[in-house]
Design a protein around this motif. Sequence first.
Motif, PDB file in Angstrom:
ATOM      1  N   ARG A 271       0.843  -1.202   0.000  1.00 60.41           N
ATOM      2  CA  ARG A 271       0.000   0.000   0.000  1.00 60.41           C
ATOM      3  C   ARG A 271       0.876   1.249   0.000  1.00 60.41           C
ATOM      4  O   ARG A 271       1.839   1.349   0.765  1.00 60.41           O
ATOM      5  N   GLY A 272       0.528   2.177  -0.869  1.00 53.73           N
ATOM      6  CA  GLY A 272       1.291   3.419  -0.947  1.00 53.73           C
ATOM      7  C   GLY A 272       2.619   3.301  -1.664  1.00 53.73           C
ATOM      8  O   GLY A 272       3.374   4.271  -1.717  1.00 53.73           O
ATOM      9  N   GLY A 298      -3.477   3.773  -3.141  1.00 58.91           N
ATOM     10  CA  GLY A 298      -2.495   4.850  -3.139  1.00 58.91           C
ATOM     11  C   GLY A 298      -1.159   4.520  -3.757  1.00 58.91           C
ATOM     12  O   GLY A 298      -0.128   5.069  -3.341  1.00 58.91           O
ATOM     13  N   GLN A 299      -1.156   3.649  -4.758  1.00 59.17           N
ATOM     14  CA  GLN A 299       0.101   3.312  -5.415  1.00 59.17           C
ATOM     15  C   GLN A 299       0.382   4.261  -6.580  1.00 59.17           C
ATOM     16  O   GLN A 299      -0.511   4.991  -7.030  1.00 59.17           O
TER      17      GLN A 299
END
Length: 368
Positions: A271-272, A298-299
């Motif tokens: 994530r992210g 949120g990548q």
Amino acid sequence: MATIKAAVCRAFGEPLIIEEVTLAPPGLGEVEVTLDAVAICHSDITFAEGAWGGNLPAIYGHEAAGVITATGDACGDFKLGDSVVVTLIRACGDCPSCAGGAPTLCETPHDTMAGPLKDAGGAPVDQAMACGAFAEKVVVSHRQIVKIPADMAREAACLLSCGVITGVGAAVNAAKLRAGQDVVVIGAGGVGLNAIQGARIAGARRIVAVDMSEEKLEIAKEFGATHGVLGTQDAPWKASYKALGGRGADAVLVTVGAIPAYEQAPRYLGRGGRVVMIGMPHSGAQASYEPVILAAIGQGMIGSKMGDVVIQRDIPWMIDLYQQGRLKLDELISGRWRLDQINEAIADTKTGSAKRNVILFDRDGAAG
């Protein structure tokens, strides 16, 4: 005009031809560099195969080191006898990208067919990538070169001109890795090994190398990888998750120009996390993604050209690391060849087993 030997491409996909060509003297802001070493990059091979188009005849080669043997006016503090590396980053210094600290994205056009090279018949020869370094000498902008210690081995120094700055820079500058983050590097070739080194230097906690070769995975560990995942297995990202303690990576650095690698890259992310795109597929090649997944957790995906480096800042830093034993350069060299062996060196590079093959020029006349 100087007459020099060079490896000329006259037909895409055909062997390079050793010819005598003429090289114009340096003009305003330019220097002539007599070369000691030039490495063979996969970009040279891709261009010579016609995968990215371009002009012919052409002289490729862009990862070089040598000594300044002539200068034009307005060349900063460079002088005759300086040892330098030669890069393909011809930055004007004044456009919005250069002024904003991104010289690898310089917006000022440069006509490589109007450069300093002509063949024996007087016809223009493309100075590919603004270098044309598969030759005994080059004439380039002083903004493309960086001084190196006079006693630094040229075969090691030339690697700083592309493969090393691209890989290390992608980890440090583009991915902006922080200490303690987890990284996956897809591809353990020349650029991949340097991306692994960059992740190690940046303080990554775990570095997973992914490659199709068990041998390359072992070499990757010598350069800083903590784990290796064989890309030929089913769902290799699952093995990566296991190596990373059950989670995805903070950054995935794709160092090969293979579409399957790009399509799989987001699967390795946590994530992210973000995918850093380094390897360059052939023109027209396309990859598919599910944007909803990237958006939902949120990548991101970003491109990295030449490691987003500022050569006057980053190459001296990397030389210091090399001299301190913290950056491997000598270990990247797989083979040493003469200019008249360049087609053999290219064939060896294309097998995928070489890290970097280097062409050595002997300016004293001894066997190279």
